[in-house]
Design a protein around this motif. Structure first.
Motif, PDB file in Angstrom:
ATOM      1  N   PRO A   1     -12.067   1.063 -19.418  1.00  0.00           N
ATOM      2  CA  PRO A   1     -12.659  -0.270 -19.589  1.00  0.00           C
ATOM      3  C   PRO A   1     -11.605  -1.290 -20.017  1.00  0.00           C
ATOM      4  CG  PRO A   1     -14.034   1.406 -20.623  1.00  0.00           C
ATOM      5  CD  PRO A   1     -12.754   2.091 -20.232  1.00  0.00           C
ATOM      6  N   GLY A   2     -11.787  -2.507 -19.575  1.00  0.00           N
ATOM      7  CA  GLY A   2     -10.883  -3.576 -19.993  1.00  0.00           C
ATOM      8  C   GLY A   2     -10.227  -4.299 -18.841  1.00  0.00           C
ATOM      9  N   LYS A   3     -10.209  -3.694 -17.662  1.00  0.00           N
ATOM     10  CA  LYS A   3      -9.603  -4.338 -16.505  1.00  0.00           C
ATOM     11  C   LYS A   3     -10.655  -4.487 -15.421  1.00  0.00           C
ATOM     12  CE  LYS A   3      -4.768  -2.944 -17.078  1.00  0.00           C
ATOM     13  NZ  LYS A   3      -3.589  -2.338 -16.419  1.00  0.00           N
ATOM     14  N   ASN A   4     -10.718  -5.678 -14.828  1.00  0.00           N
ATOM     15  CA  ASN A   4     -11.672  -5.919 -13.760  1.00  0.00           C
ATOM     16  C   ASN A   4     -11.063  -6.751 -12.638  1.00  0.00           C
ATOM     17  OD1 ASN A   4     -11.429  -8.297 -15.125  1.00  0.00           O
ATOM     18  ND2 ASN A   4     -13.617  -8.572 -15.551  1.00  0.00           N
ATOM     19  N   GLU A   5      -9.760  -6.620 -12.450  1.00  0.00           N
ATOM     20  CA  GLU A   5      -9.073  -7.388 -11.425  1.00  0.00           C
ATOM     21  C   GLU A   5      -9.419  -6.873 -10.033  1.00  0.00           C
ATOM     22  OE1 GLU A   5      -4.839  -8.749 -12.655  1.00  0.00           O
ATOM     23  OE2 GLU A   5      -5.140  -6.790 -13.576  1.00  0.00           O
ATOM     24  N   VAL A   6      -9.391  -7.780  -9.067  1.00  0.00           N
ATOM     25  CA  VAL A   6      -9.622  -7.447  -7.669  1.00  0.00           C
ATOM     26  C   VAL A   6      -8.532  -8.122  -6.835  1.00  0.00           C
ATOM     27  CG1 VAL A   6     -11.199  -7.566  -5.721  1.00  0.00           C
ATOM     28  CG2 VAL A   6     -12.106  -7.271  -8.036  1.00  0.00           C
ATOM     29  N   PHE A   7      -7.881  -7.344  -5.981  1.00  0.00           N
ATOM     30  CA  PHE A   7      -6.842  -7.874  -5.098  1.00  0.00           C
ATOM     31  C   PHE A   7      -7.371  -7.828  -3.665  1.00  0.00           C
ATOM     32  CE2 PHE A   7      -4.806  -5.697  -8.668  1.00  0.00           C
ATOM     33  CZ  PHE A   7      -4.102  -6.750  -9.236  1.00  0.00           C
ATOM     34  N   ARG A   8      -7.532  -8.991  -3.055  1.00  0.00           N
ATOM     35  CA  ARG A   8      -8.072  -9.067  -1.703  1.00  0.00           C
ATOM     36  C   ARG A   8      -6.971  -9.490  -0.721  1.00  0.00           C
ATOM     37  NH1 ARG A   8     -13.574  -8.793  -2.115  1.00  0.00           N
ATOM     38  NH2 ARG A   8     -14.447  -9.327  -4.165  1.00  0.00           N
TER      39      ARG A   8
ATOM     40  N   ILE B   1     -12.208   5.889  -2.040  1.00  0.00           N
ATOM     41  CA  ILE B   1     -12.357   5.038  -0.864  1.00  0.00           C
ATOM     42  C   ILE B   1     -13.703   5.342  -0.217  1.00  0.00           C
ATOM     43  CG2 ILE B   1     -11.366   4.327   1.339  1.00  0.00           C
ATOM     44  CD1 ILE B   1      -8.667   5.207   0.399  1.00  0.00           C
ATOM     45  N   PRO B   2     -14.715   4.549  -0.506  1.00  0.00           N
ATOM     46  CA  PRO B   2     -16.013   4.759   0.139  1.00  0.00           C
ATOM     47  C   PRO B   2     -15.957   4.281   1.589  1.00  0.00           C
ATOM     48  CG  PRO B   2     -16.200   3.463  -1.906  1.00  0.00           C
ATOM     49  CD  PRO B   2     -14.768   3.477  -1.508  1.00  0.00           C
ATOM     50  N   GLY B   3     -16.352   5.162   2.511  1.00  0.00           N
ATOM     51  CA  GLY B   3     -16.360   4.780   3.901  1.00  0.00           C
ATOM     52  C   GLY B   3     -17.359   3.674   4.177  1.00  0.00           C
ATOM     53  N   ASN B   4     -17.176   3.000   5.319  1.00  0.00           N
ATOM     54  CA  ASN B   4     -18.071   1.916   5.720  1.00  0.00           C
ATOM     55  C   ASN B   4     -18.163   0.842   4.638  1.00  0.00           C
ATOM     56  OD1 ASN B   4     -19.810   0.525   7.408  1.00  0.00           O
ATOM     57  ND2 ASN B   4     -21.638   1.597   6.673  1.00  0.00           N
ATOM     58  N   SER B   5     -17.025   0.528   4.028  1.00  0.00           N
ATOM     59  CA  SER B   5     -16.979  -0.512   2.999  1.00  0.00           C
ATOM     60  C   SER B   5     -15.652  -1.231   3.117  1.00  0.00           C
ATOM     61  CB  SER B   5     -17.118   0.104   1.600  1.00  0.00           C
ATOM     62  OG  SER B   5     -15.918   0.752   1.217  1.00  0.00           O
ATOM     63  N   SER B   6     -15.403  -2.129   2.204  1.00  0.00           N
ATOM     64  CA  SER B   6     -14.117  -2.841   2.163  1.00  0.00           C
ATOM     65  C   SER B   6     -13.358  -2.551   0.882  1.00  0.00           C
ATOM     66  CB  SER B   6     -14.355  -4.354   2.293  1.00  0.00           C
ATOM     67  OG  SER B   6     -14.996  -4.678   3.504  1.00  0.00           O
ATOM     68  N   ASP B   7     -13.789  -1.529   0.139  1.00  0.00           N
ATOM     69  CA  ASP B   7     -13.258  -1.296  -1.200  1.00  0.00           C
ATOM     70  C   ASP B   7     -12.307  -0.108  -1.249  1.00  0.00           C
ATOM     71  OD1 ASP B   7     -14.834  -3.365  -2.060  1.00  0.00           O
ATOM     72  OD2 ASP B   7     -16.476  -2.063  -2.721  1.00  0.00           O
TER      73      ASP B   7
ATOM     74  N   ALA C   1      -4.197 -13.808  14.196  1.00  0.00           N
ATOM     75  CA  ALA C   1      -4.207 -12.362  13.970  1.00  0.00           C
ATOM     76  C   ALA C   1      -5.121 -12.000  12.811  1.00  0.00           C
ATOM     77  CB  ALA C   1      -2.786 -11.864  13.710  1.00  0.00           C
ATOM     78  N   SER C   2      -5.084 -12.790  11.737  1.00  0.00           N
ATOM     79  CA  SER C   2      -5.877 -12.496  10.548  1.00  0.00           C
ATOM     80  C   SER C   2      -7.373 -12.553  10.839  1.00  0.00           C
ATOM     81  CB  SER C   2      -5.536 -13.486   9.424  1.00  0.00           C
ATOM     82  OG  SER C   2      -4.188 -13.346   9.030  1.00  0.00           O
ATOM     83  N   SER C   3      -7.773 -13.390  11.793  1.00  0.00           N
ATOM     84  CA  SER C   3      -9.186 -13.492  12.117  1.00  0.00           C
ATOM     85  C   SER C   3      -9.722 -12.204  12.728  1.00  0.00           C
ATOM     86  CB  SER C   3      -9.423 -14.652  13.096  1.00  0.00           C
ATOM     87  OG  SER C   3      -8.807 -14.388  14.360  1.00  0.00           O
ATOM     88  N   ARG C   4      -8.828 -11.328  13.160  1.00  0.00           N
ATOM     89  CA  ARG C   4      -9.221 -10.047  13.747  1.00  0.00           C
ATOM     90  C   ARG C   4      -8.949  -8.879  12.802  1.00  0.00           C
ATOM     91  NH1 ARG C   4      -6.123 -12.605  18.003  1.00  0.00           N
ATOM     92  NH2 ARG C   4      -7.510 -13.482  19.595  1.00  0.00           N
ATOM     93  N   VAL C   5      -8.679  -9.191  11.537  1.00  0.00           N
ATOM     94  CA  VAL C   5      -8.380  -8.160  10.542  1.00  0.00           C
ATOM     95  C   VAL C   5      -9.349  -8.307   9.378  1.00  0.00           C
ATOM     96  CG1 VAL C   5      -6.651  -7.217   8.958  1.00  0.00           C
ATOM     97  CG2 VAL C   5      -5.946  -8.100  11.186  1.00  0.00           C
ATOM     98  N   ARG C   6     -10.042  -7.232   9.038  1.00  0.00           N
ATOM     99  CA  ARG C   6     -11.012  -7.267   7.946  1.00  0.00           C
ATOM    100  C   ARG C   6     -10.301  -7.281   6.593  1.00  0.00           C
ATOM    101  NH1 ARG C   6     -14.284  -3.198   5.530  1.00  0.00           N
ATOM    102  NH2 ARG C   6     -13.334  -1.637   6.875  1.00  0.00           N
ATOM    103  N   GLU C   7     -10.754  -8.126   5.711  1.00  0.00           N
ATOM    104  CA  GLU C   7     -10.171  -8.203   4.362  1.00  0.00           C
ATOM    105  C   GLU C   7     -10.660  -7.023   3.529  1.00  0.00           C
ATOM    106  OE1 GLU C   7      -9.553 -11.945   1.598  1.00  0.00           O
ATOM    107  OE2 GLU C   7     -11.553 -11.108   1.286  1.00  0.00           O
TER     108      GLU C   7
END
Length: 550
Positions: free
Chosen positions: A208-215, A195-201, A227-233
């Motif tokens: 290797p072989g998987k590159n899925e992203v769940f947002r 969990i890198p700080g100051n990021s969204s990741d 409410a969602s407009s005040r929550v960072r994705e």
């Protein structure tokens, strides 16, 4: 007769001769076996662990790949002076997993533990940045973070090459997400998580072989656009490359948002605190909170709750500069319904009764049960009137106060808002036997009431019974409280001064519900006050007294 004796003697002599020959033969065979045979060599537990030449040196492995976990040694002269000549051959594969050297000889386990490495399981040296100081004499064994999915480690047995190769199957990594729940989205993972700080990741280190992203937005009010407009994705993603760890944690992490509607007492509890209790309580404090959209004042407001649920300082996801590494992470909070818990779905069968005990313990509240009639000898039962200052306010507050006093109550009036001192509000609410108020966030204070106390919810005009029951009626019952609901009539509503008698507000209030929540709020909640009919309300106060007597 003499002939028979002679025959018997000759037979006996023949048997003795055969026996001597047999014994002599066995002796010669045994001696021959001892002379020609080799002594068996058994591997010793006290042998030294050393990677083969084909392996990357530990120091280089730590520099080139933060995911590997090479087995390093302390100073041999200080830890193994008595066994300078013992060696044990062990091949280490590229993923850094180390085979267990223990085979048959188990007499020297203490010596192995005493000479264990100081290197962490992820290949980085313990420099004090982890949650707890690691024991210096700890053996580095295979852990979840040592492996990639479905990789098998084969260890060559050089002391007995003819023996079959040992195979160690790694611990399977896991990432699972649940997006079908109507209230929340949540992902759980175990393995190598960065969990890198100051990021969204939130990075799940993977082969290797998987590159899925769940947002998704880790806030327990899914589908609410305001409410969602005040929550960072945030993005939960697979990756084969990730930044090196700066802080390694020995405890799981829970990542969630403190945005949305926080700051409103009702939403503080129903959207964050109750879901946080539900998600983190099973860890018994051994869990790290990573909070996005974090307002320091809000965390400070509920600092007692955070300290009770976690033994570690909160990490501000938005401002922290480090790369935090975990073996288990939950992104999002579990939530079931408004201001309540479904024990059938909760870990360990947690319920709102358990949450009530947790809150009373957190704020050191004195009353674990409501006063009965015997305890009130010489005292009056206490009633708290939640007096809202803006919409849905009691227009005739003084009249209601006098009525309650006529019933023998000691009356306390409060707006029900915690401000910056939740503990003070908690102590006040916990001291009363009955709480009454119009539908609104102030009734959230029911979480501080002692069990068997009574809450009276006054429902404004406009077909709001269903939402009143959902928000506070059901939670009150789930907490073991006595619940009384009083729906006002048209005559008790200030809407009479705003609309004519034949207006749909009075004739068909449910038609406004079909036009959406914003219309309902602006019509029946934001612009309506209450003038209680004290003659009708007497029956409600009688019910409250009956609960006390019972």
């Amino acid at each position: 007769m003499a002939a028979k004796l002679k025959m018997f003697r000759n037979a006996a002599q023949s048997q003795r001769f055969r026996f001597v020959v047999l014994v002599t033969g066995c002796f010669l065979v045994s001696m021959t076996f001892i002379v020609v045979s080799r002594p068996l060599v058994f591997p010793s537990l006290s042998s030294r662990l050393r990677p083969q030449k084909s392996d990357v040196e530990p120091k280089k492995a730590a520099d080139s790949s933060p995911y590997s976990a090479p087995f390093t040694r302390e100073d041999e002269q200080t830890t193994r002076q008595s066994e300078k000549t013992a060696e044990e051959n062990l091949q280490v594969k590229k993923n850094g997993a180390v085979a267990d050297p223990i085979e048959e000889d188990k007499t020297d386990i203490d010596e192995v533990l005493e000479s264990a490495s100081e290197t962490e399981g992820d290949g980085t040296k313990n420099d004090g940045s982890s949650d707890r100081d690691e024991p210096h004499n700890r053996m580095t064994l295979p852990t979840v973070s040592n492996y990639t999915i479905n990789d098998n480690v084969q260890v060559e047995n050089k002391t007995a090459p003819d023996q079959p190769v040992q195979e160690i199957k790694d611990v399977e990594k896991k990432l699972s997400c649940e997006f079908s729940d109507p209230r929340v989205d949540i992902c759980e993972m175990s393995g190598d998580i960065r969990i890198p700080g100051n990021s969204s990741d939130v990075i799940f280190v993977e082969s290797p072989g998987k590159n899925e992203v769940f947002r998704f937005r880790p806030y327990a009010r899914k589908g609410d656009e305001a409410a969602s407009s005040r929550v960072r994705e945030l993005a939960v993603k697979y990756s084969t490359a990730a930044p090196e760890c700066t802080v390694n944690h020995d405890v799981p992490a829970i990542v969630f948002s403190a945005g949305g509607y926080t700051g409103n007492l009702f939403h503080d509890f129903t959207d964050v605190l109750i879901p946080l209790f539900l998600t983190s309580r099973p860890f018994d404090g051994e869990v790290q909170f990573v909070v996005s959209d974090m307002n320091p004042w809000w965390v400070y407001k509920y600092l007692l709750v955070f300290k009770q649920l976690s033994k570690y300082p909160v990490i501000d996801f938005d401002k922290d500069k480090g790369v935090h590494c975990f073996r288990r992470v939950i992104v999002g909070l579990r939530a079931h319904k408004e201001l309540s818990i479904d024990p059938a779905r909760a870990p360990n069968g947690y319920s709102m009764v358990d949450f009530g005990k947790f809150i009373r313990n957190t704020f050191s509240l004195e009353r674990e049960t409501m006063s009965n009639i015997e305890d009130l000898a010489g005292k009056r039962p206490r009633i708290l009137i939640i007096a809202r200052k803006q919409s849905r306010a009691f227009v005739n507050l003084s009249e209601i106060t006098r009525l309650a006093e006529q019933f023998g109550f000691e009356v306390v009036v409060n707006d029900g808002e915690a401000g910056g001192d939740v503990a003070q509000l908690a102590r006040l609410v916990n001291s009363v036997d009955v709480m009454v108020g119009v539908h609104g966030s102030g009734l959230t204070s029911l979480v501080f009431l002692p069990p068997n106390a009574t809450i009276i919810q006054v429902v404004p005009w406009g077909g709001l019974e269903w939402i009143s029951t959902l928000d506070f009626g059901d939670p009150a019952k789930d907490m073991g409280l006595n619940y009384v609901q009083y729906s006002i009539s048209i005559k008790e509503s200030t809407l009479r001064k705003q609309y004519p008698k034949n207006h749909p507000v009075f004739k068909d209030p449910l038609s406004f519900h079909k036009r959406g929540a914003d219309v309902v709020r602006s019509t029946f909640m934001d612009n309506q006050n209450v003038k209680l009919d004290t003659k009708k309300f007497k029956n409600v106060l009688w019910k409250a007294l009956e609960h006390i007597i019972q």
